[in-house]
Design an enzyme around this catalytic site. Sequence first.
Site, PDB file in Angstrom:
ATOM      1  N   LYS A 286       9.431  -4.775  12.985  1.00 14.27           N
ATOM      2  CA  LYS A 286      10.676  -5.031  12.270  1.00 14.27           C
ATOM      3  C   LYS A 286      11.869  -4.878  13.210  1.00 14.27           C
ATOM      4  CE  LYS A 286       9.110  -3.217   7.786  1.00 14.27           C
ATOM      5  NZ  LYS A 286       9.368  -4.393   6.940  1.00 14.27           N
ATOM      6  N   ASP A 356       3.193  -7.063   9.255  1.00 14.13           N
ATOM      7  CA  ASP A 356       4.236  -6.480   8.401  1.00 14.13           C
ATOM      8  C   ASP A 356       4.013  -6.817   6.929  1.00 14.13           C
ATOM      9  OD1 ASP A 356       6.485  -4.966   7.883  1.00 14.13           O
ATOM     10  OD2 ASP A 356       7.876  -6.635   8.149  1.00 14.13           O
ATOM     11  N   ARG A 360      -0.080  -5.200   0.837  1.00 14.08           N
ATOM     12  CA  ARG A 360      -1.170  -5.850   0.097  1.00 14.08           C
ATOM     13  C   ARG A 360      -2.536  -5.509   0.707  1.00 14.08           C
ATOM     14  NH1 ARG A 360       1.704 -11.397   1.416  1.00 14.08           N
ATOM     15  NH2 ARG A 360       3.398  -9.875   1.408  1.00 14.08           N
TER      16      ARG A 360
END
Length: 503
Positions: A286, A356, A360
């Site tokens: 990120k 990233d 899930r």
Amino acid sequence: MDFSIKGCDWSKGEAKGFLTGKSDCIVLGIFEAQTLSGAALDIDTATKGLISRVIKAGDMDGKRGKTLFLHEVSGIGASRVLLVGLGKQDAFNQKAYNDAVTAAWRALLATKVVQVTFTLAQLPVDERSSDWGVRAAILALRNETYRFTQMKSKPEPASHTLKRVVFSVDPSDEKAAKVAVKQAVALANGMDLTRDLGNLPGNVCTPTYLGNTAKKIAKDWGLKAEVLGLKQIQALKMGSFLSVARASVEPPQFIVLHYQGAAAKAAPVVLVGKGITFDTGGISLKPGEGMDEMKYDMCGAGSVLGTMRAVAEMGLKINVVAIVPTCENMPGGNATKPGDIVTSMKGLTIEVLNTDAEGRLILCDALTYAERFKPAAVIDVATLTGACVIALGGHNSGLFSTDDALAGELLDASREANDPAWRMPLDDEYQDQLKSNFADLANIGGRPAGAVTAACFLSRFTESYPWAHLDIAGTAWKGGAAKGATGRPVPLLAQFLIDRAGQ
């Protein structure tokens, strides 16, 4: 803080106890039309028209959120009267009520009042009874008084002196209002736990810390806690979950918390919370700006643990299981790389195109694990996608479900709890975006409909039970000057369970 209930029908002259009882302040609502009714009319009569004179002088116009203190009022037992603007009477809804009670609490907390008589819960709000008003008012007060000071070397003490609130309610609602007090306090305590966990820094709130928190909840409230470590997770063949955890020095934990409020044979509701205690993005790193807020990526886990605490305190007659897969998502020499293929607990292979999109990957194994409980319903909660923030902002949580009845229950609960959610599409056509040339499915589906394809990914692992997914990326915390965890969606989840339990 102590809360009590007292029935009163102001229109039938039952207000003597409120008029003569000692209190530091009585809180009254004034609409923009400035027509007095209910409590305000009785207090105006007892004070020989004082409120009418104040309104006539232009000091209180009734605009929403405006407040005015009247001091040394003769004719009543309260030493102060707080007038609160309610806005237009024909537009007085849940939001207007919440704005009014929040304005009232802020005004009161800035004074030295100790005991308050609160009449706003009896106002007509979307045909809701006064017990609803009591619960909403208590939650608003606890929201205003919440402070996170655990990491301060010299925490500032609470500046307010408020200790006791007496709510006037319609006599027919008195019993329900007492239940509402208990529920509101339990909800607020659960929300405070959720906020505390979210606000703690990532070097404190680690996966191990979350595991210990679950154990403490179990010890304090008579629940059963199981905290599985690395070897046990490996034995379960949770390859998707472990692919996220592998580069961190913090060991992963798989938390299972059991609350039994009904018969052992009754199918439980299972709550699954995403517990990424810090999310760097992994190899798909990120940007540095704002990365500190990725400590909030465990707010799904925090909300599930907070809900379990609230459910236990309320003593709901329902069985609930909480599942929290928790780890960090870090870069490193042994981190999962874009293009790697991992095998989930279900046996499906997943091409990890973006590390990233890790939430899930840990949730899918938890959703597979949930099958063993033969659940009545499964609800997963996750700060899953930035796409949901773009779609819905910070007001509504995104609701996805393959079961219309379950979705309807959750939407009803969101409205009752004043914890808004909005149902999003989950059409089969979106599943095509998850196709992979090399594995059973990919972990991302491209930029279009990112929140939807994330939910579609999860749906592949939920075919054996009614399932819903709450994407709380926009609602779990706030940035800016008011930066901090919100405690959502504990009210929604708890209300859903209250409704399911028939309480």
